[in-house]
Write a protein that holds these residues in place. Structure first.
Motif, mmCIF file in Angstrom:
data_model
loop_
_atom_site.group_PDB
_atom_site.id
_atom_site.type_symbol
_atom_site.label_atom_id
_atom_site.label_comp_id
_atom_site.label_asym_id
_atom_site.label_seq_id
_atom_site.Cartn_x
_atom_site.Cartn_y
_atom_site.Cartn_z
ATOM 1 N N UNK A 235 1.232 -1.271 0.031
ATOM 2 C CA UNK A 235 -0.151 0.182 -0.112
ATOM 3 C C UNK A 235 1.142 1.311 -0.058
ATOM 4 N N UNK A 236 1.690 1.443 0.854
ATOM 5 C CA UNK A 236 2.389 2.498 0.968
ATOM 6 C C UNK A 236 3.370 2.518 -0.656
ATOM 7 N N UNK A 237 4.075 1.360 -1.135
ATOM 8 C CA UNK A 237 4.732 1.914 -2.225
ATOM 9 C C UNK A 237 3.611 2.282 -3.367
ATOM 10 N N UNK A 238 2.479 1.615 -3.980
ATOM 11 C CA UNK A 238 1.023 2.961 -4.430
ATOM 12 C C UNK A 238 0.875 3.822 -4.029
ATOM 13 N N UNK A 239 1.037 4.202 -2.857
ATOM 14 C CA UNK A 239 0.391 5.760 -2.307
ATOM 15 C C UNK A 239 2.170 6.737 -2.321
ATOM 16 N N UNK A 240 2.460 5.683 -2.674
ATOM 17 C CA UNK A 240 4.298 6.766 -2.889
ATOM 18 C C UNK A 240 4.298 6.921 -4.683
ATOM 19 N N UNK B 177 1.627 10.365 -4.796
ATOM 20 C CA UNK B 177 2.168 10.901 -5.265
ATOM 21 C C UNK B 177 2.710 11.655 -6.336
ATOM 22 N N UNK B 178 3.973 10.132 -6.157
ATOM 23 C CA UNK B 178 4.716 11.297 -6.942
ATOM 24 C C UNK B 178 4.422 11.700 -8.230
ATOM 25 N N UNK B 179 2.992 10.910 -8.877
ATOM 26 C CA UNK B 179 2.098 11.282 -10.795
ATOM 27 C C UNK B 179 1.262 12.460 -9.812
ATOM 28 N N UNK B 180 1.453 12.938 -8.763
ATOM 29 C CA UNK B 180 1.228 13.896 -8.650
ATOM 30 C C UNK B 180 1.852 15.069 -8.344
ATOM 31 N N UNK B 181 3.192 14.779 -7.616
ATOM 32 C CA UNK B 181 4.638 15.967 -7.954
ATOM 33 C C UNK B 181 4.279 16.101 -9.571
ATOM 34 N N UNK B 182 4.493 15.003 -9.820
ATOM 35 C CA UNK B 182 4.985 15.501 -11.749
ATOM 36 C C UNK B 182 3.924 15.797 -12.485
ATOM 37 N N UNK B 183 2.860 16.158 -11.830
ATOM 38 C CA UNK B 183 2.017 16.245 -13.163
ATOM 39 C C UNK B 183 1.407 17.739 -12.569
ATOM 40 N N UNK C 242 -4.849 -3.863 -9.646
ATOM 41 C CA UNK C 242 -3.112 -4.016 -9.155
ATOM 42 C C UNK C 242 -3.258 -2.459 -8.400
ATOM 43 N N UNK C 243 -4.247 -1.609 -8.650
ATOM 44 C CA UNK C 243 -3.395 0.208 -8.400
ATOM 45 C C UNK C 243 -4.604 0.452 -7.964
ATOM 46 N N UNK C 244 -3.957 1.695 -7.098
ATOM 47 C CA UNK C 244 -4.846 2.891 -6.680
ATOM 48 C C UNK C 244 -6.167 3.776 -7.690
ATOM 49 N N UNK C 245 -7.198 3.551 -7.064
ATOM 50 C CA UNK C 245 -8.297 4.059 -8.004
ATOM 51 C C UNK C 245 -8.312 5.382 -7.876
ATOM 52 N N UNK C 246 -7.400 6.071 -7.389
ATOM 53 C CA UNK C 246 -6.858 7.411 -7.783
ATOM 54 C C UNK C 246 -5.993 7.833 -7.959
#
Length: 525
Positions: free
Chosen positions: A30-35, A38-44, A412-416
């Motif tokens: 879960x932590x890996x998916x959360x990171x 967050x990395x996707x949001x930062x890149x966006x 396999x991925x987070x919904x958000x």
């Protein structure tokens, strides 16, 4: 595993440790998916900050840009042309050999040819006097040919004053018969200081070339010395829009009587003169048929009321993006289809945010194979029936594999996450996305509708907003004519010059002969 005869206490302790390990693995995953999220949001956020050129940059390159106090667009463009940085090669430069190899791979596009339909004006450059004499015998040489080259040239716009003299006649012997005067030619705007061509040029410059009226006013003063206010020019434009309203009304009726409409919408600011001093966000809704006419509809909001009223009893195919306002509109027999390009774009965004997202890249490749089917049909100039056979032969297997990949990704991925949102979007619209297998005329995407919105998007960056909500329908009418002419291959100036003069005096029955489609058909005969 513990042997069967192990101490019960040890067995219980071992089981408890297994549960702890499983819980920790779940928490770690879960932590890996959360990171990753967050990395996707930062890149966006970084891509949004630095613009489109930054989409190809690696995270390390974006991080370096963040460390700079001020970064120009030129710096971002230069950085995007470099190889992506990696932790192991962050400080290393490309070798000279690698650079030379890359330059060798780039092929020169070749000299562009100029359009054949443009008039050719010859200019002959004679040789200098000393070149006209033979270096051997001194005799005058003969012209044996020419070295030819072509360049695009232009004549600057030349303003002039047209003096109109209407002939007056009278009989010298019969004074009681009075004087007769030649009839006045029909004009767009009677008693206007400028000609029809100047008014048409003003409309075209604003709505085709996105040149705001205050700039046109400045250009006119610079080139002619004549000062015409922006408000006067606005009056010309609004008058043209008002004249075109009945024509666009006829176009709307013809569009709704057809069997296939693509729709899209885009925001446009409107001055409301309220106390807050802010523009109201209104919308231009666009409805059109691929290869046919387009109708823009102005609404003060983005609610379902807009498409509901426009498509009130429409019974054909409606193709849109996934915006919910298009649901439950139209007549009882209307079929609502959705756009595969919008779904594909969401997975492309996921890959931009995470270059290691193999699952999203695989889905993009599968969708590319779907679009390749239609590309082949276009290349071979197939009709709808032939394209339908090709689709039914190749698409079902691709769609089955695509759906299986989407369902696996959803688990396999987070919904958000970007990939999660893309998968949920596509699966929620799946039945509307695969309707092209049932309806041969249905396109895979609404890209044609989106292309029709580009003049509006470019224009609002220049002329910023509409002056009032009353101006909205008139501006929508002008955009309808401009875009319809573009799709039908009609010269917009020619169409407006043939249609606008005297249009206010035409009967409503004659309007059906004045639509761009009718005008194009007349020209083709």
């Amino acid at each position: 595993m513990l042997p069967p005869d192990s101490d019960p206490v040890v067995v219980e302790l071992f089981a408890r440790m297994q549960q702890q390990v499983a819980a920790q693995e779940k928490e770690l995953n879960y932590s890996r998916l959360k990171i990753q999220l967050l990395e996707e949001k930062l890149r966006a956020m970084r891509i949004s900050k630095y613009g489109k050129a930054s989409e190809t940059l690696s995270d390390l390159q974006l991080e370096l840009l963040d460390l700079e106090p001020g970064v120009s667009g030129e710096e971002i463009q230069v950085e995007s042309e470099r190889d992506p940085l990696s932790p192991s090669s962050e400080s290393s430069d490309k070798s000279v050999d690698d650079s030379e190899k890359q330059q060798q791979k780039r092929k020169h596009p070749g000299r562009q040819t100029l359009p054949a339909h443009l008039a050719r004006v010859e200019e002959i450059i004679a040789c200098a006097p000393d070149q006209c004499l033979c270096g051997g015998c001194g005799e005058e040489t003969s012209v044996i040919g020419y070295e030819e080259s072509e360049v695009l040239d232009l004549k600057p716009a030349a303003y002039f004053v047209r003096v109109v003299k209407r002939e007056k006649r009278a009989c010298k012997r019969c004074e009681e018969q009075g004087v007769v005067v030649a009839a006045v030619a029909e004009r767009i705007l009677d008693k206007c200081l400028v000609s029809d061509q100047v008014i048409i040029d003003t409309v075209v410059a604003k709505y085709c070339d996105s040149l705001p009226l205050y700039r046109q006013s400045a250009i006119l003063k610079r080139d002619t010395g004549l000062e015409i206010s922006r408000s006067t020019m606005t009056g010309w434009v609004m008058h043209v829009g008002e004249l075109l309203l009945p024509v666009v009304g006829r176009m709307k009726n013809e569009l709704l009587a057809g069997s296939y409409i693509q729709a899209d919408e885009t925001p446009v600011g409107v001055q409301t003169h309220d106390k807050r001093g802010k523009n109201h966000q209104a919308y231009l809704w666009q409805y059109g048929t691929p290869g046919g006419s387009v109708v823009f509809d102005f609404r003060m909001g983005r609610e379902r009321e807009g498409p509901r009223l426009f498509l009130e009893m429409y019974q054909g195919l409606l193709q849109t993006d996934g915006y919910a306002a298009y649901d439950r509109v139209g007549g009882p027999k209307m079929v609502h289809a959705c756009c595969l390009a919008h779904a594909r774009r969401k997975f492309i965004d996921a890959v931009k945010l995470d270059a290691h997202d193999i699952a999203s890249a695989r889905i993009v490749r599968l969708m590319d194979e779907l679009f390749a089917i239609d590309a082949k049909a276009r290349a071979e100039k197939m009709d709808h029936a032939q394209r339908d056979l090709l689709r039914k032969e190749k698409a079902p297997a691709l769609l089955a594999e695509l759906r299986a990949n989407l369902l696996a990704m959803q688990k396999s991925v987070l919904p958000k996450s970007a990939a999660g949102r893309a998968a949920n979007y596509m699966l929620s619209l799946w039945n509307k996305l695969v309707l092209f297998l049932q309806y041969p005329e249905l396109e895979l995407s609404t890209n044609l509708a989106e292309n029709s919105m580009r003049p509006v998007a470019i224009g609002r960056k220049n002329w910023i907003h509409l002056g009032s909500k009353e101006a909205g329908p008139k501006v929508a009418a002008i955009f309808s004519i401009v875009e319809s002419c573009r799709r039908l291959g009609l010269p917009i100036r020619e169409y407006l010059a043939a249609t606008l003069p005297g249009l206010a005096n035409r009967s409503i029955q004659s309007v059906r002969h004045l639509t761009p489609a009718a005008y194009a058909q007349t020209k083709a005969q």
